[in-house]
Design a protein around this motif. Structure first.
Motif, short mmCIF file in Angstrom:
data_model
loop_
_atom_site.label_atom_id
_atom_site.label_comp_id
_atom_site.label_asym_id
_atom_site.label_seq_id
_atom_site.Cartn_x
_atom_site.Cartn_y
_atom_site.Cartn_z
N SER A 514 -1.38 9.08 -0.55
CA SER A 514 -1.79 7.68 -0.47
C SER A 514 -1.12 6.97 0.70
O SER A 514 -1.71 6.06 1.31
N ALA A 515 0.12 7.38 1.02
CA ALA A 515 0.83 6.75 2.13
C ALA A 515 0.15 7.02 3.47
O ALA A 515 0.27 6.23 4.41
N LEU A 516 -0.57 8.14 3.58
CA LEU A 516 -1.27 8.48 4.82
C LEU A 516 -2.64 7.82 4.89
O LEU A 516 -3.26 7.81 5.97
N HIS A 517 -3.12 7.30 3.79
CA HIS A 517 -4.44 6.66 3.74
C HIS A 517 -4.37 5.28 4.39
O HIS A 517 -3.50 4.46 4.07
N MET A 518 -5.28 5.00 5.32
CA MET A 518 -5.31 3.72 6.03
C MET A 518 -6.02 2.67 5.19
O MET A 518 -6.92 2.96 4.41
N GLY A 519 -5.60 1.44 5.38
CA GLY A 519 -6.26 0.33 4.71
C GLY A 519 -5.50 -0.11 3.47
O GLY A 519 -4.63 0.60 2.94
N SER A 520 -5.83 -1.29 3.00
CA SER A 520 -5.16 -1.85 1.84
C SER A 520 -5.71 -1.31 0.53
O SER A 520 -5.03 -1.32 -0.50
#
Length: 558
Positions: A514-520
């Protein structure tokens, strides 16, 4: 890999710490008494077989009839121990063994025993022991806190080896003074205490949310989890090889007493006692060793101790030196089995721990059974000294295996299960609804792709280990930042079961992804039903929404 000694930064509790917990103390004492009864029964059965005039092969089958069920039924027993209340399962096993032992004693007093019926009775008692073992071992984690598990396992090993060392001597005296039937009676009575303790033990059994797995599926789930857990695999390999080498001591000890020391039954009993003393010393010293050394180095030192003891026994011709060698063997054996057993318990979540322990037990006992045959064959061909020296080399070889099958540390593991709530769906689903396809959509920056692929490799193992099928990772050709994780579950129940197996440690992987996933927004989760195309009769057509509407969510777990 760093092959220098590793040191533990956290001092483990005292070796006696598990006895602070009343239920463990009560079950341990009752189990010790039951173990003594089992050893006495084994002596009585072997002597009765001789008294019945059976062949030497029938006499050797007595021991085989006790140990064979452990290898045959371990996986089934492990699956049952994970599916049902372990206290009740132990109660069933102990009651069954009490009933069979009572019938055996009555038949013996009435002179109704034949060689084949004696083998049948001992086999049935072995089946009860095989059913009891995984439930008992897996229950340790429910009796004592996590920090006391290693010491509790060491105490269990010490108790068993103490019974194995002293029990046969007591059994021999009882048979000589009374009869084999008396030995069977003592064994039957030895179950009463443990049955009483189990009846008085009240556990908080969580009501299962999902239906139990079918037995075959449960067994395959356990095999799959262990097969995809490198740390447990390393433990199984070490247990198998150690069982082969260590079996030389128990298998050849009567010949050591007779041929190398020129002694008789008394000398054999002294050697058994010396092995038991070493086992007790190993149990008491294990917690001190864990203060200084890692699991891997404790096992290596124990294997070297065992190898030295076996080699000394091969060349010794005096009772004192051979007893010292047996003490080294007993010390090494208990250290090894307690560390390996505790490692399996600490690396397997509670939902699969009994199955993992049963596989470890199968590996170790298979090694011991195969090793006993191997050392008998080598002794017949080349002599007992050659057999013992080769066995010592096997133990040293097992120590070297640590370079490739390294035992892990377990201090920082958190295998508590995460809470997973069944997601709401617009399309109505039941437990048998399926197949279910799950996709999770991530947006990954170009600079993070390598890190993303590395963490997804770990996630793939966790998914498949917990039951996901046909896992794949996809990248959108028109949108390079879009990555899709995809896997299948055969039914909605299996999908829920899969997600209910995630642990706190597994959640760390989810957080890294999840930390690598972009966006809010969180990664988008879609849950879809797979449907076949065609033209069934109009009356059997489902509602159109069931064919077309995907189930979507943005929950942290999927």
């Amino acid at each position: 890999m760093n092959d220098t000694p590793q040191f533990s930064s956290k001092a483990p509790p005292s070796a006696f710490a598990p006895f602070r917990h009343e239920i463990f103390r009560s079950v341990w004492i009752a189990t010790l008494v039951s173990s003594f009864g089992g050893m006495i029964q084994g002596v009585g059965a072997a002597w009765m077989m001789v008294a019945l005039g059976a062949s030497a092969q029938m006499v050797t089958l007595v021991q085989a009839s006790i140990t064979l069920p452990i290898v045959m039924l371990a996986l089934v027993a492990g699956a049952l121990a994970d599916a049902f209340d372990r206290r009740k399962l132990m109660l069933v096993a102990q009651t069954f063994m009490f009933a069979i032992s009572t019938i055996l004693a009555v038949c013996a007093y009435l002179d109704l025993i034949t060689p084949w019926s004696l083998l049948l009775f001992t086999f049935l008692i072995g089946c009860g022991a095989a059913l009891n073992a995984p439930a008992w071992q897996a229950s340790v984690g429910a009796m004592v806190p996590r920090e006391d598990v290693s010491s509790a396992v060491a105490m269990n090993s010490m108790g068993f080896n103490l019974a194995r060392s002293v029990g046969p001597a007591i059994g021999g005296l009882l048979v000589a003074a009374a009869s084999a039937a008396a030995a069977f009676t003592v064994n039957a009575l030895s179950y009463v205490g443990l049955i009483g303790v189990l009846l008085g033990w009240r556990t908080e059994q969580e009501k299962p949310i999902l239906p139990r797995e079918r037995l075959g599926h449960a067994i395959m789930s356990g095999i799959r989890y262990v097969a995809m857990s490198p740390n447990i695999n390393s433990t199984l390999v070490r247990g198998l090889v150690t069982g082969i080498g260590a079996s030389s001591v128990s298998a050849l000890m009567p010949l050591i007493a007779r041929d190398l020391i020129s002694g008789g039954p008394t000398i054999y009993g002294l050697l058994l006692g010396a092995f038991g003393v070493g086992a007790v010393a190993g149990a008491f010293s294990s917690h001190r060793l864990r203060i200084t050394y890692s699991n891997e180095w404790i096992v290596r030192l124990a294997l070297i101790s065992s190898a030295v003891g076996i080699a000394i026994a091969a060349v010794s011709t005096t009772i004192g030196l051979t007893m010292a060698a047996m003490m080294l063997c007993g010390l090494g054996w208990v250290l090894i089995v307690s560390i390996l057993n505790a490692t399996v318990q600490m690396w397997a979540p509670r939902w699969v721990v009994a199955r993992a322990l049963s596989l470890y037990q199968m590996a170790t006992f298979s090694g011991m059974a195969g090793g006993a045959w191997l050392w008998g064959y080598v002794t017949q061909q080349s002599g007992i000294k050659a057999a013992l020296l080769i066995a010592a080399l096997v133990q040293l070889g097992c120590a070297l295996l640590g370079r490739w099958f390294h035992l892990p540390e377990t201090e920082d593991m958190n295998l508590d299960l995460l809470t997973f709530n069944e997601p709401a769906t617009i399309v109505p689903v039941q437990g048998r609804t399926g197949p279910v396809i799950i996709t999770i959509e991530y947006r990954i920056a170009e600079r993070d792709i390598v890190a993303f692929l590395c963490v997804m490799a770990e996630r793939k193992v966790i998914r498949r280990r917990n039951g996901a099928r046909r896992w794949s990772l996809l990248r959108d050709l028109a949108d390079p930042e879009l990555w899709i994780e995809r896997y299948h579950s055969p039914t909605w129940t299996e999908y829920l079961r899969h997600n209910g197996r995630f642990t706190e440690d597994d959640a760390l992987i989810n957080e890294r992804v999840s930390a690598l996933h972009m966006g809010s927004d969180r990664p988008l989760v879609r849950r879809l039903l797979e449907r076949q195309t065609g033209f069934p009769p109009a009356a059997s057509l489902p509602d159109a929404t069931e064919w077309t509407t995907p189930m979507t969510d943005q929950s942290r777990l999927s």
